[in-house]
Design an enzyme around this catalytic site. Structure first.
Site, PDB file in Angstrom:
ATOM      1  N   LYS A   1      12.088  -4.207 -27.296  1.00 60.56           N
ATOM      2  CA  LYS A   1      10.716  -3.890 -27.734  1.00 60.56           C
ATOM      3  C   LYS A   1       9.625  -4.552 -26.911  1.00 60.56           C
ATOM      4  O   LYS A   1       8.474  -4.636 -27.328  1.00 60.56           O
ATOM      5  CB  LYS A   1      10.495  -4.216 -29.226  1.00 60.56           C
ATOM      6  CG  LYS A   1      11.453  -3.503 -30.131  1.00 60.56           C
ATOM      7  CD  LYS A   1      11.307  -2.018 -29.990  1.00 60.56           C
ATOM      8  CE  LYS A   1      12.614  -1.371 -29.673  1.00 60.56           C
ATOM      9  NZ  LYS A   1      12.471  -0.014 -29.154  1.00 60.56           N
TER      10      LYS A   1
ATOM     11  N   THR B   1      10.754  -2.092 -22.339  1.00 59.55           N
ATOM     12  CA  THR B   1      11.897  -1.695 -21.500  1.00 59.55           C
ATOM     13  C   THR B   1      11.746  -0.262 -20.987  1.00 59.55           C
ATOM     14  O   THR B   1      11.974   0.007 -19.799  1.00 59.55           O
ATOM     15  CB  THR B   1      13.196  -1.780 -22.339  1.00 59.55           C
ATOM     16  OG1 THR B   1      13.127  -2.903 -23.205  1.00 59.55           O
ATOM     17  CG2 THR B   1      14.415  -1.843 -21.450  1.00 59.55           C
ATOM     18  N   THR B   2      11.357   0.648 -21.882  1.00 57.52           N
ATOM     19  CA  THR B   2      11.261   2.070 -21.522  1.00 57.52           C
ATOM     20  C   THR B   2      10.237   2.267 -20.402  1.00 57.52           C
ATOM     21  O   THR B   2      10.457   3.033 -19.458  1.00 57.52           O
ATOM     22  CB  THR B   2      10.807   2.881 -22.770  1.00 57.52           C
ATOM     23  OG1 THR B   2      11.566   2.441 -23.896  1.00 57.52           O
ATOM     24  CG2 THR B   2      10.964   4.359 -22.583  1.00 57.52           C
TER      25      THR B   2
ATOM     26  N   HIS C   1      19.846  -6.558 -21.859  1.00 58.14           N
ATOM     27  CA  HIS C   1      19.167  -7.483 -22.778  1.00 58.14           C
ATOM     28  C   HIS C   1      19.867  -8.855 -22.738  1.00 58.14           C
ATOM     29  O   HIS C   1      19.507  -9.751 -23.494  1.00 58.14           O
ATOM     30  CB  HIS C   1      19.211  -6.963 -24.215  1.00 58.14           C
ATOM     31  CG  HIS C   1      18.360  -5.750 -24.476  1.00 58.14           C
ATOM     32  ND1 HIS C   1      17.092  -5.603 -23.956  1.00 58.14           N
ATOM     33  CD2 HIS C   1      18.581  -4.642 -25.235  1.00 58.14           C
ATOM     34  CE1 HIS C   1      16.580  -4.447 -24.377  1.00 58.14           C
ATOM     35  NE2 HIS C   1      17.468  -3.852 -25.141  1.00 58.14           N
TER      36      HIS C   1
ATOM     37  N   ARG D   1       6.871  -9.938 -23.875  1.00 56.80           N
ATOM     38  CA  ARG D   1       5.706  -9.467 -24.637  1.00 56.80           C
ATOM     39  C   ARG D   1       5.404 -10.509 -25.701  1.00 56.80           C
ATOM     40  O   ARG D   1       6.310 -11.268 -26.086  1.00 56.80           O
ATOM     41  CB  ARG D   1       6.099  -8.144 -25.303  1.00 56.80           C
ATOM     42  CG  ARG D   1       4.980  -7.388 -25.930  1.00 56.80           C
ATOM     43  CD  ARG D   1       5.491  -6.081 -26.524  1.00 56.80           C
ATOM     44  NE  ARG D   1       4.364  -5.273 -26.925  1.00 56.80           N
ATOM     45  CZ  ARG D   1       4.449  -4.159 -27.626  1.00 56.80           C
ATOM     46  NH1 ARG D   1       5.626  -3.686 -27.996  1.00 56.80           N
ATOM     47  NH2 ARG D   1       3.370  -3.484 -27.958  1.00 56.80           N
TER      48      ARG D   1
ATOM     49  N   SER E   1       6.847  -4.156 -33.466  1.00 60.35           N
ATOM     50  CA  SER E   1       7.468  -3.010 -32.817  1.00 60.35           C
ATOM     51  C   SER E   1       8.935  -2.889 -33.250  1.00 60.35           C
ATOM     52  O   SER E   1       9.432  -1.806 -33.563  1.00 60.35           O
ATOM     53  CB  SER E   1       7.354  -3.176 -31.296  1.00 60.35           C
ATOM     54  OG  SER E   1       7.887  -2.077 -30.625  1.00 60.35           O
TER      55      SER E   1
ATOM     56  N   ARG F   1       5.731   4.445 -29.811  1.00 59.38           N
ATOM     57  CA  ARG F   1       5.059   4.348 -31.114  1.00 59.38           C
ATOM     58  C   ARG F   1       3.559   4.385 -30.886  1.00 59.38           C
ATOM     59  O   ARG F   1       2.919   5.399 -31.087  1.00 59.38           O
ATOM     60  CB  ARG F   1       5.515   3.082 -31.852  1.00 59.38           C
ATOM     61  CG  ARG F   1       5.103   3.028 -33.324  1.00 59.38           C
ATOM     62  CD  ARG F   1       5.580   1.748 -33.977  1.00 59.38           C
ATOM     63  NE  ARG F   1       4.986   0.574 -33.351  1.00 59.38           N
ATOM     64  CZ  ARG F   1       3.879  -0.035 -33.764  1.00 59.38           C
ATOM     65  NH1 ARG F   1       3.250   0.420 -34.815  1.00 59.38           N
ATOM     66  NH2 ARG F   1       3.408  -1.099 -33.134  1.00 59.38           N
ATOM     67  N   LYS F   2       3.003   3.253 -30.373  1.00 53.71           N
ATOM     68  CA  LYS F   2       1.553   3.231 -30.080  1.00 53.71           C
ATOM     69  C   LYS F   2       1.283   2.759 -28.660  1.00 53.71           C
ATOM     70  O   LYS F   2       0.292   3.127 -28.057  1.00 53.71           O
ATOM     71  CB  LYS F   2       0.836   2.297 -31.053  1.00 53.71           C
ATOM     72  CG  LYS F   2       0.679   2.844 -32.447  1.00 53.71           C
ATOM     73  CD  LYS F   2      -0.254   1.953 -33.238  1.00 53.71           C
ATOM     74  CE  LYS F   2      -0.353   2.387 -34.678  1.00 53.71           C
ATOM     75  NZ  LYS F   2      -1.007   1.365 -35.500  1.00 53.71           N
ATOM     76  N   GLY F   3       2.122   1.834 -28.185  1.00 57.90           N
ATOM     77  CA  GLY F   3       1.937   1.306 -26.837  1.00 57.90           C
ATOM     78  C   GLY F   3       0.640   0.528 -26.677  1.00 57.90           C
ATOM     79  O   GLY F   3       0.000   0.575 -25.625  1.00 57.90           O
TER      80      GLY F   3
HETATM   81  P1  A3P Z   1       4.924  -0.336 -29.892  1.00 55.56           P
HETATM   82  O1  A3P Z   1       5.987  -0.226 -30.945  1.00 55.56           O
HETATM   83  O2  A3P Z   1       4.089  -1.564 -30.047  1.00 55.56           O
HETATM   84  O3  A3P Z   1       4.105   0.881 -29.750  1.00 55.56           O
HETATM   85  P2  A3P Z   1      11.090  -0.903 -25.605  1.00 55.56           P
HETATM   86  O4  A3P Z   1      10.908   0.153 -24.578  1.00 55.56           O
HETATM   87  O5  A3P Z   1      11.491  -2.225 -25.043  1.00 55.56           O
HETATM   88  O6  A3P Z   1      11.962  -0.444 -26.707  1.00 55.56           O
HETATM   89  O7  A3P Z   1       9.629  -1.195 -26.211  1.00 55.56           O
HETATM   90  C1  A3P Z   1       9.004  -0.232 -27.007  1.00 55.56           C
HETATM   91  C2  A3P Z   1       7.518  -0.535 -27.019  1.00 55.56           C
HETATM   92  O8  A3P Z   1       6.942  -0.166 -25.760  1.00 55.56           O
HETATM   93  C3  A3P Z   1       6.801   0.284 -28.074  1.00 55.56           C
HETATM   94  O9  A3P Z   1       5.679  -0.519 -28.475  1.00 55.56           O
HETATM   95  C4  A3P Z   1       6.365   1.490 -27.275  1.00 55.56           C
HETATM   96  O10 A3P Z   1       5.326   2.234 -27.859  1.00 55.56           O
HETATM   97  C5  A3P Z   1       5.953   0.855 -25.967  1.00 55.56           C
HETATM   98  N1  A3P Z   1       6.007   1.789 -24.837  1.00 55.56           N
HETATM   99  C6  A3P Z   1       6.894   2.782 -24.621  1.00 55.56           C
HETATM  100  N2  A3P Z   1       6.607   3.420 -23.475  1.00 55.56           N
HETATM  101  C7  A3P Z   1       5.508   2.842 -22.969  1.00 55.56           C
HETATM  102  C8  A3P Z   1       4.722   3.084 -21.796  1.00 55.56           C
HETATM  103  N3  A3P Z   1       5.008   4.061 -20.945  1.00 55.56           N
HETATM  104  N4  A3P Z   1       3.673   2.277 -21.576  1.00 55.56           N
HETATM  105  C9  A3P Z   1       3.349   1.284 -22.430  1.00 55.56           C
HETATM  106  N5  A3P Z   1       4.054   1.015 -23.556  1.00 55.56           N
HETATM  107  C10 A3P Z   1       5.128   1.781 -23.831  1.00 55.56           C
END
Ligand code: A3P
Length: 331
Positions: free
Chosen positions: A77, A80-81, A139, A161, A169, A296-298
């Site tokens: 969270k 990573t994505t 991870h 983060r 998140s 979700r919201k980013g």
């Molecule tokens: P939020 O839940 O605060 O919105 P992970 O990829 O490690 O699982 O983290 C997920 C978090 O990264 C989520 O945060 C998600 O919305 C956010 N996220 C996903 N894609 C993103 C992007 N392209 N740029 C910025 N944040 C992103």
């Protein structure tokens, strides 16, 4: 190329025997009910789910890193994505025109797999056949990485983060993927476990500190990024990132807008609206996860909409205590 080419019965039996000792070791480890679908087991100071720990042990014993590999590491969270998308786009920018880019139709978790999830179904995959450079994510905490990763000198990029947004998140994510086995937890319940360190690859703060110290000791091999700084100054950090993974942008590319194009392609706004990320899904170990749960919201600071003043204060206090003397702040 298939890292999971069909195996003979003998090979399969051998692999099952390889995993057998891991289950035996696990039965001796400290175990808690964690902020996770399953019980968490403590291995080398960090908590893992029952299904993930054998994979991590298999990675530790069998993965051989190459100096040409590029490894991304995160606490779940922490973006990573996003990081997977950016690194894939940076490293493959000469191969794909932006109108037909793989990221437009394939989720970044499929383009840059989690190393530990490749060690699945009691199998030891042949990762040597993957094209170079191999882009892999993990991870696994720094101190538990296979020795070959450290010896190879391959670039290792860590993104962290602030714990408040990470926790919120996580809570949303786990509740979204909840099913018959995983019951949704209340924010308060989950918060207690997170603060006590019982989250996947937690304690969260120890994971961050592990990579922070590594980035100070071996700055040429370990890059430490913060999600909030990436959001605030994306262009600066994307250029640093490209240089670090040995794919620097040329002046011509910068002038032609290649950096901006990659940032736009990988932005939350762009990726979250793509059909693949709205409706697609994939297996992550034994869990089928819909890609939209990764978006979700980013936003930075969204946790203030969920945490009480006491909760915020408690997380800040833990950060202060844990990071005291290390020159690290995560607010
Ligand atoms: P939020 O839940 O605060 O919105 P992970 O990829 O490690 O699982 O983290 C997920 C978090 O990264 C989520 O945060 C998600 O919305 C956010 N996220 C996903 N894609 C993103 C992007 N392209 N740029 C910025 N944040 C992103």
């Amino acid at each position: 190329m298939d890292a999971f080419a069909p195996k003979t019965k003998e090979e399969q039996e051998k692999e099952e025997r390889t995993y057998q000792p891991y289950t035996e070791i696990m039965s001796t480890l400290p175990k808690v009910r964690g902020f996770a679908p399953q019980h968490l087991y403590n291995h080398q100071g960090f908590w893992y789910t029952e299904s993930n720990l054998p994979r991590v042990m298999a990675v530790q014993n069998h993965f051989i890193a190459h100096s040409s590999d590029i490894l991304l590491a995160t606490n779940p969270k922490c973006g990573t994505t996003w990081l997977k998308s950016l690194i894939f786009a940076i490293c493959n920018r000469k191969l794909h025109p932006s109108t037909q880019h793989p990221l437009l139709t394939v989720n970044s978790h499929q383009l840059v797999p989690f190393l530990e999830l490749l060690y699945t179904n009691n199998e030891i995959p042949d990762l040597d056949i993957l094209p170079s450079p191999r882009l892999l994510a993990t991870h696994i905490p720094y101190s538990s990485l296979p020795q070959s990763v450290l010896d190879s000198g391959c670039p290792l990029v860590y993104m962290c983060r602030n714990p408040k947004d990470t926790f919120v998140s996580w809570w949303h994510f786990l509740n979204k993927i909840s099913n018959k086995e995983l019951k949704p937890s209340t924010l308060e319940e989950a918060f207690e476990m997170f603060c006590n360190g019982a989250s996947i690859v937690g304690p969260f703060w120890d994971h961050v500190l592990d990579y922070w110290r590594a980035s100070l000791d071996r700055p040429q091999c370990v890059m430490f990024l913060k999600y909030e700084e990436m959001q605030a100054e994306t262009i600066v950090h994307v250029k640093r990132l490209a240089k670090f993974v040995r794919c620097p942008f040329s002046l011509e590319e910068e002038k032609e807008g290649v950096v901006d194009e990659i940032i736009r392609l990988c932005s939350y706004e762009n990726l979250s609206r793509l059909e693949v990320n709205k409706t697609g899904e994939a297996m992550f170990g034994e869990n089928e996860i819909k890609f939209h749960t990764f978006f979700r919201k980013g936003k930075v600071g969204d946790s203030s909409n969920y945490l009480t003043a006491e909760m915020t204060e408690r997380l800040d206090r833990i950060s202060e205590q844990k990071f005291h003397g290390y020159g690290l702040t995560l607010n």
